[in-house]
Scaffold this motif. Structure first.
Motif, mmCIF file in Angstrom:
data_model
loop_
_atom_site.group_PDB
_atom_site.id
_atom_site.type_symbol
_atom_site.label_atom_id
_atom_site.label_comp_id
_atom_site.label_asym_id
_atom_site.label_seq_id
_atom_site.Cartn_x
_atom_site.Cartn_y
_atom_site.Cartn_z
ATOM 1 N N LYS A 83 0.944 -1.215 0.281
ATOM 2 C CA LYS A 83 -0.190 -0.139 0.228
ATOM 3 C C LYS A 83 0.729 1.218 0.495
ATOM 4 O O LYS A 83 1.988 1.258 0.376
ATOM 5 C CB LYS A 83 -0.824 0.306 1.132
ATOM 6 C CG LYS A 83 -0.553 -0.062 2.653
ATOM 7 C CD LYS A 83 -1.115 0.910 3.774
ATOM 8 C CE LYS A 83 -2.014 -0.304 3.821
ATOM 9 N NZ LYS A 83 -2.957 -0.037 5.269
ATOM 10 N N LYS A 84 0.545 2.339 -0.502
ATOM 11 C CA LYS A 84 1.304 3.759 -0.168
ATOM 12 C C LYS A 84 1.176 3.621 1.036
ATOM 13 O O LYS A 84 0.694 3.832 1.745
ATOM 14 C CB LYS A 84 0.632 4.458 -1.321
ATOM 15 C CG LYS A 84 0.139 4.697 -2.771
ATOM 16 C CD LYS A 84 1.276 4.528 -3.638
ATOM 17 C CE LYS A 84 1.448 4.457 -4.791
ATOM 18 N NZ LYS A 84 2.550 4.445 -5.742
ATOM 19 N N LYS A 85 2.610 4.665 1.193
ATOM 20 C CA LYS A 85 3.387 4.786 2.222
ATOM 21 C C LYS A 85 2.140 5.933 3.079
ATOM 22 O O LYS A 85 2.068 6.205 3.769
ATOM 23 C CB LYS A 85 4.683 5.447 2.387
ATOM 24 C CG LYS A 85 5.223 6.064 3.279
ATOM 25 C CD LYS A 85 6.648 6.532 3.431
ATOM 26 C CE LYS A 85 7.320 6.844 5.261
ATOM 27 N NZ LYS A 85 8.649 6.890 4.371
ATOM 28 N N GLU A 86 1.948 6.763 1.880
ATOM 29 C CA GLU A 86 0.345 8.301 2.257
ATOM 30 C C GLU A 86 -0.687 7.381 3.147
ATOM 31 O O GLU A 86 -1.415 7.992 4.055
ATOM 32 C CB GLU A 86 0.161 8.899 0.593
ATOM 33 C CG GLU A 86 2.126 9.563 0.348
ATOM 34 C CD GLU A 86 2.655 8.877 -0.235
ATOM 35 O OE1 GLU A 86 2.206 7.580 -0.509
ATOM 36 O OE2 GLU A 86 3.908 9.233 -0.923
ATOM 37 N N SER B 49 -5.519 8.999 15.184
ATOM 38 C CA SER B 49 -4.914 9.741 16.253
ATOM 39 C C SER B 49 -5.997 10.690 17.048
ATOM 40 O O SER B 49 -5.894 10.903 17.930
ATOM 41 C CB SER B 49 -4.002 11.380 15.649
ATOM 42 O OG SER B 49 -4.838 11.751 14.424
ATOM 43 N N ARG B 50 -7.338 10.867 15.807
ATOM 44 C CA ARG B 50 -8.749 12.010 16.290
ATOM 45 C C ARG B 50 -8.806 11.410 18.185
ATOM 46 O O ARG B 50 -9.676 12.404 18.454
ATOM 47 C CB ARG B 50 -9.681 12.217 15.094
ATOM 48 C CG ARG B 50 -8.745 12.834 13.682
ATOM 49 C CD ARG B 50 -9.705 12.432 12.879
ATOM 50 N NE ARG B 50 -9.242 13.469 11.359
ATOM 51 C CZ ARG B 50 -9.451 13.328 10.801
ATOM 52 N NH1 ARG B 50 -10.746 12.805 10.640
ATOM 53 N NH2 ARG B 50 -9.305 14.161 9.269
ATOM 54 N N ASP B 51 -8.905 10.145 17.370
ATOM 55 C CA ASP B 51 -9.691 9.107 18.689
ATOM 56 C C ASP B 51 -8.607 9.998 20.268
ATOM 57 O O ASP B 51 -9.427 9.524 21.414
ATOM 58 C CB ASP B 51 -10.137 7.950 18.648
ATOM 59 C CG ASP B 51 -10.777 7.933 17.324
ATOM 60 O OD1 ASP B 51 -11.460 8.387 17.220
ATOM 61 O OD2 ASP B 51 -10.335 6.363 16.901
ATOM 62 N N LEU B 52 -7.654 10.281 20.568
ATOM 63 C CA LEU B 52 -6.983 9.913 21.456
ATOM 64 C C LEU B 52 -6.926 12.014 22.203
ATOM 65 O O LEU B 52 -7.877 12.610 21.452
ATOM 66 C CB LEU B 52 -4.974 10.222 21.380
ATOM 67 C CG LEU B 52 -4.819 8.803 20.074
ATOM 68 C CD1 LEU B 52 -3.565 8.894 19.952
ATOM 69 C CD2 LEU B 52 -5.068 8.576 21.273
ATOM 70 N N GLU B 53 -7.180 11.117 23.595
ATOM 71 C CA GLU B 53 -7.582 12.655 24.145
ATOM 72 C C GLU B 53 -6.345 13.707 23.974
ATOM 73 O O GLU B 53 -7.193 15.159 23.291
ATOM 74 C CB GLU B 53 -7.520 12.077 25.263
ATOM 75 C CG GLU B 53 -8.701 11.102 25.673
ATOM 76 C CD GLU B 53 -8.831 11.264 27.369
ATOM 77 O OE1 GLU B 53 -7.840 11.892 28.262
ATOM 78 O OE2 GLU B 53 -9.735 10.678 27.450
ATOM 79 N N ASP B 54 -4.980 13.776 24.023
ATOM 80 C CA ASP B 54 -4.342 14.532 22.804
ATOM 81 C C ASP B 54 -3.518 15.157 21.863
ATOM 82 O O ASP B 54 -2.471 15.372 22.023
ATOM 83 C CB ASP B 54 -2.843 14.416 24.201
ATOM 84 C CG ASP B 54 -2.457 13.086 23.525
ATOM 85 O OD1 ASP B 54 -3.219 12.170 22.644
ATOM 86 O OD2 ASP B 54 -1.446 12.832 24.277
ATOM 87 N N SER B 55 -4.827 14.343 20.806
ATOM 88 C CA SER B 55 -4.719 14.754 19.116
ATOM 89 C C SER B 55 -5.001 16.537 19.432
ATOM 90 O O SER B 55 -5.274 16.867 20.003
ATOM 91 C CB SER B 55 -5.519 14.021 19.077
ATOM 92 O OG SER B 55 -6.149 14.380 19.008
ATOM 93 N N HIS B 56 -3.631 16.715 18.080
ATOM 94 C CA HIS B 56 -3.903 18.610 17.927
ATOM 95 C C HIS B 56 -4.751 17.863 16.495
ATOM 96 O O HIS B 56 -4.555 17.446 15.392
ATOM 97 C CB HIS B 56 -2.978 19.053 18.234
ATOM 98 C CG HIS B 56 -2.172 18.282 19.253
ATOM 99 N ND1 HIS B 56 -2.894 19.487 20.254
ATOM 100 C CD2 HIS B 56 -1.315 18.534 20.222
ATOM 101 C CE1 HIS B 56 -1.578 19.234 21.336
ATOM 102 N NE2 HIS B 56 -0.899 18.576 21.400
ATOM 103 N N GLU B 57 -5.912 19.119 16.658
ATOM 104 C CA GLU B 57 -6.277 19.264 15.304
ATOM 105 C C GLU B 57 -4.971 19.064 14.153
ATOM 106 O O GLU B 57 -4.314 20.719 14.262
ATOM 107 C CB GLU B 57 -7.244 20.530 15.615
ATOM 108 C CG GLU B 57 -7.823 21.143 14.076
ATOM 109 C CD GLU B 57 -9.117 21.295 14.180
ATOM 110 O OE1 GLU B 57 -9.763 22.129 12.685
ATOM 111 O OE2 GLU B 57 -9.330 22.000 14.677
ATOM 112 N N GLY B 58 -5.017 19.244 12.412
ATOM 113 C CA GLY B 58 -3.742 18.972 11.913
ATOM 114 C C GLY B 58 -2.604 18.557 12.291
ATOM 115 O O GLY B 58 -2.434 18.439 11.620
ATOM 116 N N GLU C 227 0.003 6.614 6.801
ATOM 117 C CA GLU C 227 0.013 7.965 7.432
ATOM 118 C C GLU C 227 -0.875 8.489 6.987
ATOM 119 O O GLU C 227 -1.909 9.282 8.839
ATOM 120 C CB GLU C 227 0.691 8.421 6.962
ATOM 121 C CG GLU C 227 2.419 8.160 6.338
ATOM 122 C CD GLU C 227 3.178 9.451 6.004
ATOM 123 O OE1 GLU C 227 4.577 9.452 6.292
ATOM 124 O OE2 GLU C 227 3.027 10.241 4.750
ATOM 125 N N GLY C 228 -1.903 8.522 6.219
ATOM 126 C CA GLY C 228 -3.314 9.295 6.401
ATOM 127 C C GLY C 228 -4.306 7.765 7.669
ATOM 128 O O GLY C 228 -5.119 9.046 8.264
#
Length: 250
Positions: A7-10, A20-29, A13-14
């Protein structure tokens, strides 16, 4: 089986960024960036062709295989130590030892390969049906891997002893417990050996504390291995912090 897929590395990464959006300390972007790396592993799995003989359950030295029933195949549990005894024991070769390699470079490459595992001797010595218990349900017929059992209408199960391999599937699934089996099962075949570097060992006792069968001890400044107890699993060699223990193919 020898399969490679990419699969593509990109894309990977996506996927990391999405999770990561499910993590409490995640940051937008947040953007997942994955460095080049290679990871090797081995796992054991049971295919749907399981005949419910439960030989793997009986022979697993660490109770890492769940019981099979007429409605459910056996299953490898999380405490599996990858000794491969179950794969050597399975009479129909439905337990697979699979080596996996994951490599991240320009693309992400996954490679899966079946490991060839020798099989132990298995032979039927005596098998008989109790006519007082058999109710002609024919459950045994469904799971016999060699077609050695027939249940004529209105009669008890009939076993072709020349075709029977002694796996015990029929005895295990019979709801009435009407089949008695005596079989010969050969010894586990040694496909690996455990090498001990006494000079590198730092006597940390990690191997002794983690051995699932108490086959390894630290005696003074030396590692003492009980060859009779050792099941040649991957626990001590993978946990040793200084690489003093190594499994090597024979």
């Amino acid at each position: 089986m020898d399969v490679t897929f990419k699969k593509k590395k990109e894309v990977l990464e996506g996927e990391v960024a999405l999770k990561s959006r499910d993590l409490e300390d995640s940051h937008e972007g947040f953007k997942g960036e994955i460095e080049d790396c290679t990871f090797e592993d081995k796992f054991i799995t049971i295919s749907p062709e399981c005949v419910r003989c439960n030989l793997c359950v009986e022979e697993c030295p660490v109770n890492a295989v769940s019981d099979s029933t007429s409605s459910r195949p056996a299953r490898i549990l999380e405490n599996c130590v990858k000794c491969e005894i179950c794969a050597q024991t399975c009479p129909v070769k439905c337990i697979h030892v699979i080596e996996s390699t994951s490599a991240v470079q320009d693309d992400v490459t996954f490679h899966l390969k079946d490991v060839e595992v020798p099989h132990r001797k298995l032979r039927m010595e005596l098998i008989k049906v109790n006519p007082d218990n058999c109710d002609s349900c024919a459950t045994c017929v469904k799971f016999c891997p060699t077609g050695a059992i027939a249940v004529p209408e209105g009669e008890i199960a009939q076993i072709d002893t020349d075709a029977c391999v002694g796996c015990g599937a029929c005895a295990n699934v019979c709801p009435q417990g009407s089949i008695d089996l005596v079989r010969e099962l050969g010894p586990v075949m040694k496909t690996k050996k455990l090498l001990v570097d006494q000079d590198t060992c730092v006597q940390c006792q990690v191997c002794e504390e983690n051995c699932p069968v108490d086959a390894i001890k630290i005696d003074g400044d030396r590692v003492v291995l009980d060859q009779e107890k050792c099941i040649l699993c991957e626990v001590c060699s993978t946990k040793c912090p200084v690489g003093a223990l190594k499994l090597e193919m024979v």
